[in-house]
Design an enzyme around this catalytic site. Structure first.
Site, PDB file in Angstrom:
ATOM      1  N   SER A   1       0.347  -0.300   0.696  1.00  0.00           N
ATOM      2  CA  SER A   1       1.348  -0.889  -0.186  1.00  0.00           C
ATOM      3  C   SER A   1       2.193   0.175  -0.871  1.00  0.00           C
ATOM      4  O   SER A   1       3.231  -0.136  -1.452  1.00  0.00           O
ATOM      5  CB  SER A   1       0.669  -1.776  -1.234  1.00  0.00           C
ATOM      6  OG  SER A   1      -0.090  -0.991  -2.134  1.00  0.00           O
TER       7      SER A   1
ATOM      8  N   THR B   1      -5.092  -0.354   8.035  1.00  0.00           N
ATOM      9  CA  THR B   1      -4.995   0.092   6.650  1.00  0.00           C
ATOM     10  C   THR B   1      -3.869  -0.602   5.893  1.00  0.00           C
ATOM     11  O   THR B   1      -2.774  -0.780   6.427  1.00  0.00           O
ATOM     12  CB  THR B   1      -4.814   1.638   6.615  1.00  0.00           C
ATOM     13  OG1 THR B   1      -4.660   2.087   5.263  1.00  0.00           O
ATOM     14  CG2 THR B   1      -3.611   2.105   7.425  1.00  0.00           C
TER      15      THR B   1
ATOM     16  N   ASP C   1     -11.205   0.758   8.212  1.00  0.00           N
ATOM     17  CA  ASP C   1     -10.337   0.957   7.058  1.00  0.00           C
ATOM     18  C   ASP C   1     -10.128   2.464   6.890  1.00  0.00           C
ATOM     19  O   ASP C   1     -10.982   3.265   7.285  1.00  0.00           O
ATOM     20  CB  ASP C   1     -11.024   0.359   5.821  1.00  0.00           C
ATOM     21  CG  ASP C   1     -10.324   0.748   4.540  1.00  0.00           C
ATOM     22  OD1 ASP C   1      -9.117   0.492   4.434  1.00  0.00           O
ATOM     23  OD2 ASP C   1     -10.992   1.333   3.653  1.00  0.00           O
ATOM     24  N   ARG C   2      -8.982   2.862   6.333  1.00  0.00           N
ATOM     25  CA  ARG C   2      -8.741   4.301   6.169  1.00  0.00           C
ATOM     26  C   ARG C   2      -9.285   4.823   4.840  1.00  0.00           C
ATOM     27  O   ARG C   2     -10.293   5.520   4.818  1.00  0.00           O
ATOM     28  CB  ARG C   2      -7.219   4.590   6.273  1.00  0.00           C
ATOM     29  CG  ARG C   2      -6.902   6.069   6.441  1.00  0.00           C
ATOM     30  CD  ARG C   2      -5.414   6.384   6.275  1.00  0.00           C
ATOM     31  NE  ARG C   2      -5.035   6.420   4.876  1.00  0.00           N
ATOM     32  CZ  ARG C   2      -3.787   6.649   4.441  1.00  0.00           C
ATOM     33  NH1 ARG C   2      -2.799   6.812   5.304  1.00  0.00           N
ATOM     34  NH2 ARG C   2      -3.534   6.674   3.149  1.00  0.00           N
ATOM     35  N   ASP C   3      -8.629   4.450   3.735  1.00  0.00           N
ATOM     36  CA  ASP C   3      -8.938   5.078   2.446  1.00  0.00           C
ATOM     37  C   ASP C   3     -10.285   4.621   1.892  1.00  0.00           C
ATOM     38  O   ASP C   3     -10.511   3.434   1.667  1.00  0.00           O
ATOM     39  CB  ASP C   3      -7.824   4.777   1.443  1.00  0.00           C
ATOM     40  CG  ASP C   3      -6.467   5.268   1.936  1.00  0.00           C
ATOM     41  OD1 ASP C   3      -6.426   6.366   2.533  1.00  0.00           O
ATOM     42  OD2 ASP C   3      -5.464   4.562   1.751  1.00  0.00           O
TER      43      ASP C   3
ATOM     44  N   HIS D   1       3.387  -3.800   3.354  1.00  0.00           N
ATOM     45  CA  HIS D   1       3.927  -4.817   2.448  1.00  0.00           C
ATOM     46  C   HIS D   1       3.164  -4.913   1.129  1.00  0.00           C
ATOM     47  O   HIS D   1       2.009  -4.545   1.033  1.00  0.00           O
ATOM     48  CB  HIS D   1       3.873  -6.197   3.138  1.00  0.00           C
ATOM     49  CG  HIS D   1       4.518  -6.211   4.484  1.00  0.00           C
ATOM     50  ND1 HIS D   1       3.814  -6.388   5.652  1.00  0.00           N
ATOM     51  CD2 HIS D   1       5.818  -6.046   4.838  1.00  0.00           C
ATOM     52  CE1 HIS D   1       4.651  -6.340   6.690  1.00  0.00           C
ATOM     53  NE2 HIS D   1       5.867  -6.133   6.229  1.00  0.00           N
TER      54      HIS D   1
ATOM     55  N   ASP E   1     -14.598  -0.445   2.891  1.00  0.00           N
ATOM     56  CA  ASP E   1     -15.270  -0.248   1.595  1.00  0.00           C
ATOM     57  C   ASP E   1     -14.866  -1.314   0.569  1.00  0.00           C
ATOM     58  O   ASP E   1     -15.200  -1.186  -0.604  1.00  0.00           O
ATOM     59  CB  ASP E   1     -14.974   1.153   1.045  1.00  0.00           C
ATOM     60  CG  ASP E   1     -13.521   1.345   0.657  1.00  0.00           C
ATOM     61  OD1 ASP E   1     -12.646   0.706   1.281  1.00  0.00           O
ATOM     62  OD2 ASP E   1     -13.250   2.130  -0.274  1.00  0.00           O
TER      63      ASP E   1
ATOM     64  N   ARG F   1      -1.500  -8.005   5.503  1.00  0.00           N
ATOM     65  CA  ARG F   1      -2.220  -7.291   4.458  1.00  0.00           C
ATOM     66  C   ARG F   1      -3.636  -7.865   4.352  1.00  0.00           C
ATOM     67  O   ARG F   1      -3.815  -9.059   4.115  1.00  0.00           O
ATOM     68  CB  ARG F   1      -1.488  -7.438   3.111  1.00  0.00           C
ATOM     69  CG  ARG F   1      -2.186  -6.723   1.965  1.00  0.00           C
ATOM     70  CD  ARG F   1      -1.376  -6.770   0.669  1.00  0.00           C
ATOM     71  NE  ARG F   1      -2.182  -6.317  -0.458  1.00  0.00           N
ATOM     72  CZ  ARG F   1      -2.424  -5.044  -0.754  1.00  0.00           C
ATOM     73  NH1 ARG F   1      -1.899  -4.086  -0.010  1.00  0.00           N
ATOM     74  NH2 ARG F   1      -3.199  -4.700  -1.761  1.00  0.00           N
TER      75      ARG F   1
ATOM     76  N   CYS G   1       2.907 -11.355   3.468  1.00  0.00           N
ATOM     77  CA  CYS G   1       2.827 -11.156   4.915  1.00  0.00           C
ATOM     78  C   CYS G   1       1.481 -11.655   5.429  1.00  0.00           C
ATOM     79  O   CYS G   1       0.600 -11.998   4.663  1.00  0.00           O
ATOM     80  CB  CYS G   1       2.991  -9.666   5.241  1.00  0.00           C
ATOM     81  SG  CYS G   1       1.601  -8.673   4.657  1.00  0.00           S
TER      82      CYS G   1
HETATM   83 MG   LIG Z   1     -10.521   1.278   1.467  1.00  0.00          MG
HETATM   84 ZN   LIG Z   2       1.816  -6.775   5.848  1.00  0.00          ZN
END
Ligand SMILES: [Mg+2]
Ligand SMILES: [Zn+2]
Length: 194
Positions: free
Chosen positions: A56, A53, A11-13, A94, A136, A110, A107
């Protein structure tokens, strides 16, 4: 018979980078503490490194695809300082509540849906059964399990995320600790040709 590589899906963030509310510019992304050296170890073991990631902010019109590309160029630059090269960055643009019409859809990519992990596995020839998803949020763990991966949940629990609900295979405070555990467990399993 060709078997897929082991991968770590990141995951990124809040996982690869420090938490921040809807980052939209390269300078908003700062690597989490100590992740560079452990990603380097995993890469040396032959493990593919793939960012997956949910973005949105694209569907919500907070930033555009060009901004996302710039952020990811910046991220690749920060990782290059550790001689780490990502094998791929996959983003879901999305969200059903979005304001950008063609992205405001339900979708299959996500997270907690497994779509982007499965797409990455297909395109990059990865073996989900030997791979890990590190994130996380409960949605990361769910996406990882649905894709057939083992999972690590990192950081303090987010509101609404309870371990009992998602049952990660590994739980650590910091991302680098999860990466160290995974490197130890995979050993040289990531190698497929050297
Ligand atoms: Mg995250
Ligand atoms: Zn999507």
């Amino acid at each position: 018979m060709v078997t897929g590589r082991a991968a770590v899906f990141l995951d990124r963030d809040g996982t690869l980078t420090r938490p921040r509310h809807y980052p939209s510019r390269p300078e908003h992304l700062a690597l989490a503490d100590h992740v560079g050296p452990w990603l380097r170890v995993l890469q040396a073991q032959g493990v593919a490194l793939v960012v997956v990631t949910n973005q949105s902010g694209l569907a919500r019109g907070y930033f555009g695809a060009t901004d996302l590309d710039a952020m990811h160029q910046g991220l690749r630059g920060q990782l290059a300082a550790w001689r780490v090269r990502l094998d791929g960055i996959y983003a879901c643009p999305h969200h059903v509540d979005g304001s950008v019409a063609h992205l405001a859809v339900r979708c299959g990519c996500r997270k907690p849906a497994p779509g982007i992990l499965l797409r990455a596995a297909g395109e990059l020839r990865l073996d989900p059964a030997r791979s890990w998803m590190v994130g996380d949020a409960a949605s990361d763990v769910a996406a990882g399990h649905r894709a057939g991966c083992r999972t690590a949940l990192v950081g303090p629990p987010a509101p609404g995320d309870t371990e009992s609900a998602v049952r990660p295979d590994l739980r650590t405070e910091a991302t680098w600790e999860a990466l160290r555990h995974i490197a130890e467990r995979l050993g040289d399993a990531g190698h497929t040709r050297w």
